[in-house]
Motif scaffolding. Structure first.
Motif, PDB file in Angstrom:
ATOM      1  N   ARG A  34       3.344  -8.535  -8.945  1.00 55.42           N
ATOM      2  CA  ARG A  34       4.667  -9.104  -9.213  1.00 55.42           C
ATOM      3  C   ARG A  34       4.564 -10.589  -9.542  1.00 55.42           C
ATOM      4  N   SER A  58      10.086  -9.679   0.085  1.00 55.13           N
ATOM      5  CA  SER A  58      11.044  -8.929  -0.731  1.00 55.13           C
ATOM      6  C   SER A  58      10.549  -7.507  -1.002  1.00 55.13           C
ATOM      7  N   ILE A  59       9.286  -7.386  -1.331  1.00 59.51           N
ATOM      8  CA  ILE A  59       8.711  -6.060  -1.579  1.00 59.51           C
ATOM      9  C   ILE A  59       8.801  -5.218  -0.319  1.00 59.51           C
ATOM     10  N   TRP A  60       8.465  -5.826   0.813  1.00 57.04           N
ATOM     11  CA  TRP A  60       8.534  -5.093   2.074  1.00 57.04           C
ATOM     12  C   TRP A  60       9.948  -4.578   2.330  1.00 57.04           C
ATOM     13  N   LEU A  61      10.923  -5.459   2.176  1.00 61.64           N
ATOM     14  CA  LEU A  61      12.301  -5.054   2.445  1.00 61.64           C
ATOM     15  C   LEU A  61      12.794  -3.985   1.473  1.00 61.64           C
ATOM     16  N   ASN A  62      12.438  -4.129   0.217  1.00 58.98           N
ATOM     17  CA  ASN A  62      12.983  -3.246  -0.811  1.00 58.98           C
ATOM     18  C   ASN A  62      12.258  -1.928  -0.964  1.00 58.98           C
ATOM     19  N   GLU A  63      10.958  -1.896  -0.707  1.00 60.51           N
ATOM     20  CA  GLU A  63      10.195  -0.693  -1.021  1.00 60.51           C
ATOM     21  C   GLU A  63       9.446  -0.117   0.177  1.00 60.51           C
TER      22      GLU A  63
END
Length: 166
Positions: A34, A58-63
């Motif tokens: 990313r 952000s990746i952790w929260l979203n995916e």
């Protein structure tokens, strides 16, 4: 863009969030991809590590977190993550394992905040930026975490088998 110097920090944060080494590896890889895809969004003169930690968060929260919840995956045991090499190092690891278990027992939001502020050494403002919360929330989470950690009894070292307790 020089990502190599930030990989260890990213991996530690990924492990803290996911509690699984392979997921931490995936988080770091997704963060690097990313960051490379969005290199134009990086503001020269700002801290790249903070930007990368924000991407990982952000990746952790979203995916990843949603996937983990659906799959019901477990955790990394603090004792398994530490290796023992000599008495002094063993004592350090015993104390570190106790600290890790206590911090690990904190609610996720407090655990993340403690890690970023006290392990990674980010300022309160930087932690707020990474977590995308107001600075007052960071201060509140740290105060609550410190209060919870203060409730525990003192840490204990392992007694030496030949000399008694330290």
């Amino acid at each position: 863009m020089e990502l190599n110097q930030h990989l260890a920090r990213l991996w530690r944060y990924g492990l803290l969030l996911s509690r699984q080494r392979h997921i931490a590896d995936d988080l770091v890889q997704a963060t690097c991809v990313r960051a490379l895809e969005r290199a134009g969004q990086f503001v020269p003169g700002t801290r790249m590590d903070r930007w990368l930690l924000s991407i990982l968060h952000s990746i952790w929260l979203n995916e990843i977190r949603a996937q983990r919840v659906r799959q019901g995956q477990g955790q990394v045991d603090a004792d398994q993550a530490l290796s023992f090499d000599g008495e002094s190092v063993a004592q350090t690891h015993v104390l570190a394992a106790q600290v890790i278990r206590r911090v690990d027992a904190l609610p996720e939001a407090q655990r993340e905040t403690v890690f970023l502020a006290y392990v990674e050494g980010l300022s309160y403002r930087e932690v707020a930026d990474v977590l995308q919360v107001p600075i007052g929330t960071v201060m509140s989470r740290l105060a609550a975490a410190r209060a919870k950690l203060a409730e525990y009894p003192p840490l204990h070292t392992v007694p030496h088998p030949y000399r008694g307790e330290h």
